[in-house]
Design an enzyme around this catalytic site. Structure first.
Site, PDB file in Angstrom:
ATOM      1  N   LYS A   1      58.608  77.738  28.544  1.00  0.00           N
ATOM      2  CA  LYS A   1      57.791  76.557  28.281  1.00  0.00           C
ATOM      3  C   LYS A   1      58.542  75.643  27.321  1.00  0.00           C
ATOM      4  O   LYS A   1      59.190  76.122  26.377  1.00  0.00           O
ATOM      5  CB  LYS A   1      56.468  77.027  27.678  1.00  0.00           C
ATOM      6  CG  LYS A   1      55.406  75.970  27.452  1.00  0.00           C
ATOM      7  CD  LYS A   1      54.131  76.676  26.958  1.00  0.00           C
ATOM      8  CE  LYS A   1      52.995  75.722  26.677  1.00  0.00           C
ATOM      9  NZ  LYS A   1      51.775  76.462  26.251  1.00  0.00           N
TER      10      LYS A   1
ATOM     11  N   SER B   1      47.787  75.426  28.721  1.00  0.00           N
ATOM     12  CA  SER B   1      48.798  74.396  28.670  1.00  0.00           C
ATOM     13  C   SER B   1      50.104  74.814  29.330  1.00  0.00           C
ATOM     14  O   SER B   1      50.975  73.991  29.602  1.00  0.00           O
ATOM     15  CB  SER B   1      49.061  74.018  27.209  1.00  0.00           C
ATOM     16  OG  SER B   1      49.569  75.120  26.475  1.00  0.00           O
TER      17      SER B   1
ATOM     18  N   SER C   1      46.043  79.527  26.827  1.00  0.00           N
ATOM     19  CA  SER C   1      47.087  78.877  27.623  1.00  0.00           C
ATOM     20  C   SER C   1      48.000  79.845  28.350  1.00  0.00           C
ATOM     21  O   SER C   1      48.735  79.438  29.260  1.00  0.00           O
ATOM     22  CB  SER C   1      47.941  77.981  26.718  1.00  0.00           C
ATOM     23  OG  SER C   1      47.171  76.929  26.184  1.00  0.00           O
TER      24      SER C   1
END
Length: 583
Positions: free
Chosen positions: A57, A131, A155
């Site tokens: 990420k 997310s 997330s």
């Protein structure tokens, strides 16, 4: 690796990626790995993730590559890798790029990024979850073997549920957050996405470790490696699906699956957990999000995504007095919820109560995003570990997931439970056409039938099989699955009495035997002794003949152990026997 990179490059407009590493960056990793492997005397045990591609990420640092947290104006180029990335590289994994996210990891839906919305891997009209949207999408589509996300409010779990993959939310502090852009620094966890729970467990084994450079890093506590059997599961007395009958049906089926797997179900009051969850966005913890980007917020607030900006601006509503009052209340809620764990071993909840289209999310971005966190927001605040697992495919073709939650340091145990769950569902892995059986077959194809250098081949027949409660005793020692196999036709299998978790005993007989299903694993010789030391009587390690005529080390049982034990040879193996019990 070339084929993997080519597949990624074939979709240049893929919004799951913020940065795909160029050939030079990937080649540099491969060369460095080859050199370290040679210097280590080709000791496979030191490289349990050798050559396995992964993504991170883009709020996690990779040296020499920009970290944006999905905000170009915030971008910087770190000089060193995040601690967790370095551990994975040291274990032999190869990073292929950085993935998209809800800006500053503020969101659970995947639409809050200037780099584009990440669509659901099954239906592009629907959200991917966030997310960690890009990290989940790349795994679900088989572009990488695993990925790293982050999880503060869910997330690392919601995108797993929406994309039919596994999302491990480890114990807070088990994986270092040094080199990770904070969301709420005191609560943040680095999470792991994978197609299987066994893969997530293997990555966790390589990634976890104390980091003196991270003030929130924790030395591993007393690890729970296997949940008790029979399993006691807690399910909320009041379940919320926001009118989504498809999700409600899928969760009802999941509860029935848990019962078929031998678990008992106890209903409990979710309200104190929901009160704790409310502190995350409706309390002063939102000020931690402001603290992470206060300089940018004050100087150039206009460059921040408007929904993210509105969420973080709520920090101004809280002062020091409110912060202390909320901290006191959280401690009260921790104490109030703690007794629940005396009566259950794990909590089972929907990963998310519903799913929305991208259009519906953009029309009501705050309320609908909040719906996704109904069963996730309290987990880090109450210091729990969790694993999101695929549960079913809805009639509309979208996946539906469940999450098992347990006390801190239950990470390995949750992965073992997850592996058993996946074997039972039989679902495809992610958005690929692969199944759990295919995953095992692929492992077999990717490894030579010759014993790996520096390893001993071990035959396992029961609780150490893939997805079984003690499989972690193999994976955490760097053992690799070679293939499914069968014994010679001179064996009997017995269900041993009074063993926890339940175990079988394999015995060679002079007549009346049969061929028994087993798995072959290659374990580093350097770890074999400590593995054998964990094996309780009447079991031990001896030599087992395979149907091919080869002999390997494997589990055998003393004669005294099978006196009075049930002969289950007719089932052909431990898995078939357990399935008969469920039936």
């Amino acid at each position: 690796m070339i084929d993997v990179a080519a597949r990624i490059a074939a979709t240049p407009q893929d919004t799951a990626w913020i940065l795909r590493f160029d050939e030079t960056t990937i080649d540099a990793q491969l060369v460095a790995l080859a050199e370290r492997f040679a210097a280590a005397g080709r000791d496979w045990s030191r490289f349990p993730l050798y050559g396995i591609p992964f993504a991170i990420k883009d709020n996690i640092d990779f040296a020499g590559q920009p970290t944006t947290a999905a905000c170009p104006e915030f971008a910087y180029v770190p000089k060193q890798h995040a601690h967790v990335v370095q551990r994975l590289l040291d274990a032999g994994a190869i990073c292929l790029g950085k993935t998209n996210l809800d800006q500053f990891a503020t969101g659970l839906n995947g639409t809050r990024s200037p780099y584009g919305t990440v669509p659901n891997a099954f239906d592009p009209a629907y959200v991917s979850g966030g997310s960690s949207s890009g990290s989940a999408s790349t795994v679900a589509r088989g572009l990488v073997s695993f990925s790293l996300g982050t999880d503060t409010a869910g997330s690392g779990r919601v995108p797993a549920g929406f994309n039919n993959i596994v999302g491990l939310k480890p114990t807070k502090g088990a994986l270092s957050t040094q080199g990770v852009v904070p969301a709420c620094r005191s609560l943040d966890c680095v999470s792991i996405f994978a197609l299987t729970a066994a893969d997530a467990d293997a990555v966790y084994g390589a990634a976890a470790g104390f980091d003196a450079g991270d003030i929130y890093s924790r030395a591993a506590g007393a690890q729970c490696t296997a949940l008790p059997a029979p399993l006691r599961i807690g399910v909320p007395a009041r379940l919320e699906f926001f009118g989504d009958s498809a999700s409600e049906k899928a969760f009802s089926e999941a509860m029935q699956r848990a019962l078929r797997l031998g678990a008992s179900i106890t209903r409990f009051d979710l309200d104190p957990f929901l009160e704790a969850a409310a502190l995350l966005y409706d309390g002063p913890w939102v000020a931690e999000r402001y603290a992470a980007i206060d300089t940018l917020f004050e100087a150039r607030a206009e460059v921040i995504h408007p929904v993210v900006r509105a969420v973080i601006a709520k920090a101004r509503n809280f002062d020091a007095v409110a912060t202390f009052k909320a901290a006191y209340r959280l401690e009260e809620l921790r104490r109030a919820t703690a007794p629940l764990w005396n009566g259950i071993d794990a909590m089972l909840v929907p990963t998310a109560p519903t799913i929305y289209t991208i259009e519906a999310m953009l029309a009501d971005p705050v309320k609908k995003n909040s719906d996704f966190g109904f069963y996730t927001n309290f987990v880090n605040l109450l210091d729990l570990s969790a694993i999101a697992l695929p549960a079913a495919m809805r009639d509309d073709g979208l996946p539906c997931g469940v999450t098992f939650i347990a006390p801190a340091w239950s990470d390995h145990a949750l992965c073992a439970l997850g592996a058993r769950w996946q074997h039972d569902t039989g679902l495809a892995l992610g958005a690929t056409a692969l199944t759990i059986g295919d995953a095992v077959e692929n492992v077999s194809r990717s490894h030579s039938q010759a014993v790996a250098p520096g390893c001993v081949r071990v035959a396992v027949v029961g609780a150490h099989l893939s997805g079984m409660p003690l499989n972690h005793q193999l994976t955490t020692r760097g053992a690799r699955l070679v293939t499914d196999a069968r014994s010679a036709a001179d064996y009997k299998l017995y269900a041993l009495a009074n063993t926890t978790p339940p175990k079988p005993g394999l015995a060679r007989v002079a007549q009346g035997g049969t061929s028994i299903a087993l798995e072959l694993w290659d374990m580093p010789v350097s770890r074999f002794g400590e593995f054998v030391a964990e094996i309780p009587a009447p079991l031990g390690i001896g030599s087992v003949e395979l149907d091919s005529g080869a002999w390997v080390k494997g589990f055998i049982c003393e004669p005294c152990g099978i006196d009075g034990a049930r002969d289950i040879s007719g089932f052909g193996g431990w898995r078939s026997y357990l399935s008969s019990l469920r039936g």
